[in-house]
Design a protein around this motif. Structure first.
Motif, PDB file in Angstrom:
ATOM      1  N   GLU A 139      64.154 -16.661  20.442  1.00  0.00           N
ATOM      2  CA  GLU A 139      65.201 -17.141  19.528  1.00  0.00           C
ATOM      3  C   GLU A 139      66.449 -17.622  20.261  1.00  0.00           C
ATOM      4  N   GLU A 140      66.266 -18.644  21.092  1.00  0.00           N
ATOM      5  CA  GLU A 140      67.411 -19.198  21.824  1.00  0.00           C
ATOM      6  C   GLU A 140      68.215 -20.159  20.971  1.00  0.00           C
ATOM      7  N   GLU A 141      67.531 -20.842  20.034  1.00  0.00           N
ATOM      8  CA  GLU A 141      68.191 -21.936  19.308  1.00  0.00           C
ATOM      9  C   GLU A 141      69.186 -21.462  18.253  1.00  0.00           C
ATOM     10  N   GLY A 142      69.278 -20.158  18.077  1.00  0.00           N
ATOM     11  CA  GLY A 142      70.352 -19.651  17.232  1.00  0.00           C
ATOM     12  C   GLY A 142      70.086 -19.708  15.741  1.00  0.00           C
TER      13      GLY A 142
ATOM     14  N   LEU B  47      65.565 -24.369  34.553  1.00  0.00           N
ATOM     15  CA  LEU B  47      65.435 -25.833  34.568  1.00  0.00           C
ATOM     16  C   LEU B  47      65.403 -26.278  33.116  1.00  0.00           C
ATOM     17  N   HIS B  48      66.176 -27.313  32.779  1.00  0.00           N
ATOM     18  CA  HIS B  48      66.268 -27.739  31.377  1.00  0.00           C
ATOM     19  C   HIS B  48      66.493 -29.243  31.342  1.00  0.00           C
ATOM     20  N   VAL B  49      66.097 -29.879  30.248  1.00  0.00           N
ATOM     21  CA  VAL B  49      66.477 -31.282  30.068  1.00  0.00           C
ATOM     22  C   VAL B  49      67.968 -31.337  29.738  1.00  0.00           C
ATOM     23  N   GLU B  50      68.619 -32.428  30.172  1.00  0.00           N
ATOM     24  CA  GLU B  50      70.085 -32.481  30.036  1.00  0.00           C
ATOM     25  C   GLU B  50      70.542 -32.429  28.581  1.00  0.00           C
ATOM     26  N   GLN B  51      69.817 -33.065  27.695  1.00  0.00           N
ATOM     27  CA  GLN B  51      70.205 -33.153  26.273  1.00  0.00           C
ATOM     28  C   GLN B  51      71.475 -33.958  26.081  1.00  0.00           C
ATOM     29  N   GLY B  52      71.849 -34.726  27.074  1.00  0.00           N
ATOM     30  CA  GLY B  52      73.013 -35.603  26.989  1.00  0.00           C
ATOM     31  C   GLY B  52      72.687 -36.871  27.761  1.00  0.00           C
TER      32      GLY B  52
ATOM     33  N   PHE C 186      60.456 -31.174  24.785  1.00  0.00           N
ATOM     34  CA  PHE C 186      60.857 -30.765  26.138  1.00  0.00           C
ATOM     35  C   PHE C 186      61.908 -29.653  26.173  1.00  0.00           C
ATOM     36  N   ASP C 187      62.768 -29.611  25.170  1.00  0.00           N
ATOM     37  CA  ASP C 187      63.891 -28.672  25.139  1.00  0.00           C
ATOM     38  C   ASP C 187      63.382 -27.239  25.309  1.00  0.00           C
ATOM     39  N   GLY C 188      63.751 -26.621  26.416  1.00  0.00           N
ATOM     40  CA  GLY C 188      63.322 -25.244  26.682  1.00  0.00           C
ATOM     41  C   GLY C 188      61.939 -25.166  27.283  1.00  0.00           C
ATOM     42  N   VAL C 189      60.995 -25.844  26.651  1.00  0.00           N
ATOM     43  CA  VAL C 189      59.589 -25.758  27.063  1.00  0.00           C
ATOM     44  C   VAL C 189      59.408 -26.177  28.524  1.00  0.00           C
TER      45      VAL C 189
ATOM     46  N   GLY D 111      75.166 -24.819  25.115  1.00  0.00           N
ATOM     47  CA  GLY D 111      74.877 -23.443  25.508  1.00  0.00           C
ATOM     48  C   GLY D 111      73.429 -23.291  25.948  1.00  0.00           C
ATOM     49  N   HIS D 112      73.185 -22.377  26.867  1.00  0.00           N
ATOM     50  CA  HIS D 112      71.822 -22.119  27.355  1.00  0.00           C
ATOM     51  C   HIS D 112      71.655 -20.640  27.675  1.00  0.00           C
ATOM     52  N   ASP D 113      70.382 -20.202  27.761  1.00  0.00           N
ATOM     53  CA  ASP D 113      70.090 -18.814  28.127  1.00  0.00           C
ATOM     54  C   ASP D 113      70.884 -18.368  29.352  1.00  0.00           C
TER      55      ASP D 113
ATOM     56  N   SER E  12      63.468 -19.947  30.341  1.00  0.00           N
ATOM     57  CA  SER E  12      64.013 -20.843  29.330  1.00  0.00           C
ATOM     58  C   SER E  12      63.347 -20.414  28.024  1.00  0.00           C
ATOM     59  N   HIS E  13      63.361 -21.264  27.010  1.00  0.00           N
ATOM     60  CA  HIS E  13      62.873 -20.811  25.701  1.00  0.00           C
ATOM     61  C   HIS E  13      61.770 -21.726  25.182  1.00  0.00           C
ATOM     62  N   ILE E  14      60.974 -21.225  24.252  1.00  0.00           N
ATOM     63  CA  ILE E  14      59.952 -22.083  23.641  1.00  0.00           C
ATOM     64  C   ILE E  14      60.110 -22.175  22.128  1.00  0.00           C
TER      65      ILE E  14
HETATM   66 ZN   LIG Z   1      67.210 -25.529  25.073  1.00  0.00          ZN
END
Ligand SMILES: [Zn+2]
Length: 410
Positions: free
Chosen positions: A124-127, A188-193, A90-93, A357-359, A79-81
């Motif tokens: 640089e996942e967040e674009g 593994l990622h937080v849903e973000q929704g 939490f997002d990515g981390v 979108g995700h990695d 995932s991304h940091i």
């Molecule tokens: Zn993310």
């Protein structure tokens, strides 16, 4: 049973959140290739080192740590940091720290995997520069031309941002990983929704990442004096757009699926004066679905409806399709494995699409890849209030551990 240690996960997520943390708004500012991002990456390498993992940074800035034999295909946990400006912790981390915890738990229990476990923090996942640089580099979705043109909102070039932190953008093209070096890819990622939290469900097994199309649209009418132009003699561009906005639920009902999304996210009236009838309105349409055929039906329908509304309001309708990203589907075998392990652990779950979108989307179809979510409280993400209960982080990491050990051992 080997269990992950939530105190270590909490300690590490808290530690990494300090890089780029802003006391004023309590948000994380760790945009790709910023100083904070690079400090977090250096911190992560220290953790790999402490666990005796081999580690490196590739040409795109992906940080990779490996545990297990060198010469076999890897089980990748990635995932991304990096973060958006004023992002959450939490997002990515979570996905990266859970990867560290999987390795620690294996070591605690004397498990030496037959296949290497590789933890990757993608770059640089967040674009910030308009892509997902790290994942695109690993899967061969980069071109030299794009690397040279990519720039952030302020006009800073990706190439310059990379060289400022000691990376040569040409080398991003060397970060490509042959698919045969990967046995499986898990994120593994937080849903973000809001779905899992609202339904009191612990795990969301992702069936795929929705495809997205983006249009820039323009309705052109006539700018008139707001006092002298009678209502029935106007060509009001905004009225046309509003009529279209009202048609969106019907378009989805008739042509879409329950996973369809259509959003008008940006609107600009011209000339934009309170006392002038809007002679022109520029707006965006973003459509999403997990089914590409449904995406096509939606986009055709948007075009038809907009054309007929334009006629009715004496407007001219123009549009340009800025991007069309196809849906990506997770690997069925890996989804089954996640489902089996979720059931064994006794966690509630649902199978769901990812609207964001995700990695993982670049790895779908390229190698065996899958993803699962844990709940985001209130669905909040990309904001300082982003939160996931530690108990859910623990369950997510435990499920990750069960899946990875199953794939890596024997
Ligand atoms: Zn993310």
């Amino acid at each position: 049973m080997a269990t992950v240690n939530i105190e270590r996960i909490e300690r590490d997520i808290t530690a990494i959140s300090q890089f780029g943390f802003n006391e004023e708004d309590r948000g994380v500012y760790r945009q790709g290739f910023s100083a904070a991002d690079m400090e977090a990456r250096a911190w992560l390498r220290e953790q790999f080192e402490a666990l005796g993992m081999t580690h490196e940074v590739d040409g795109a800035g992906n940080v990779m740590g490996r545990y297990g034999p060198a010469d076999r295909p890897a089980i990748i946990i990635a995932s991304h940091i990096d973060s958006v400006p004023a992002g959450g912790i939490f997002d990515g981390v979570l996905g990266v720290i859970a990867g560290l915890e999987v390795v620690r738990t294996m070591q605690d229990n004397g498990i030496v995997p037959d296949f290497p476990v590789e933890v990757i923090a993608t770059a640089e996942e967040e674009g910030r520069f308009g892509g997902m640089l790290g994942a695109q580099a690993l899967t061969g979705h980069l071109t030299l031309d794009w690397l040279e043109r990519a720039a952030d909102e302020r006009g800073n070039r990706l190439a310059d941002a990379m060289s400022a932190v000691g990376l040569d953008y040409h080398k991003a093209l060397h970060a490509y990983r042959r698919p045969e070096t990967i046995k499986a890819f898990l994120e593994l990622h937080v849903e973000q929704g809001p779905v899992l939290d609202a339904e009191k469900t612990t795990i969301g097994i992702v069936e795929g990442i929705s495809g997205v199309f983006k249009w820039n649209c323009r309705l052109i009418g006539k700018a008139d004096h707001a006092g002298t132009a009678p209502m029935d003699m106007r060509a009001d561009a905004l009225m046309g757009m509003v009529d279209f906005a009202h048609e969106i639920p019907r378009i989805i009902e008739e042509e879409g699926t329950e996973r369809s999304r259509i959003t008008i996210g940006h609107v600009e009236c011209k000339p934009g004066f309170p006392h002038t009838v809007p002679g022109e309105v520029d707006f965006t349409i973003v459509g999403r679905d997990l089914d590409e055929e449904a995406m096509r039906m939606l986009s055709n329908s948007c075009r038809r409806v907009l054309s007929s509304i334009a006629r009715r309001h004496k407007l001219k309708f123009e549009y340009e399709e800025m991007s069309w990203l196809s849906p990506a589907y997770c690997d069925k075998d890996l989804m089954n494995l996640i489902e089996t392990k979720t059931k064994e652990l006794g966690y509630s779950y649902k199978i769901m699409p990812s609207g964001a979108g995700h990695d993982v989307q670049f790895f779908c179809g390229y190698t065996k890849a899958a993803m699962f979510f844990v709940p985001s409280v209130g669905g909040i993400s990309h904001a300082p209030d982003e939160w996931t209960h530690w108990s859910d982080c623990e369950r997510g990491a435990q499920l990750l551990y069960e899946c990875v050990t199953d794939l890596a051992c024997g």
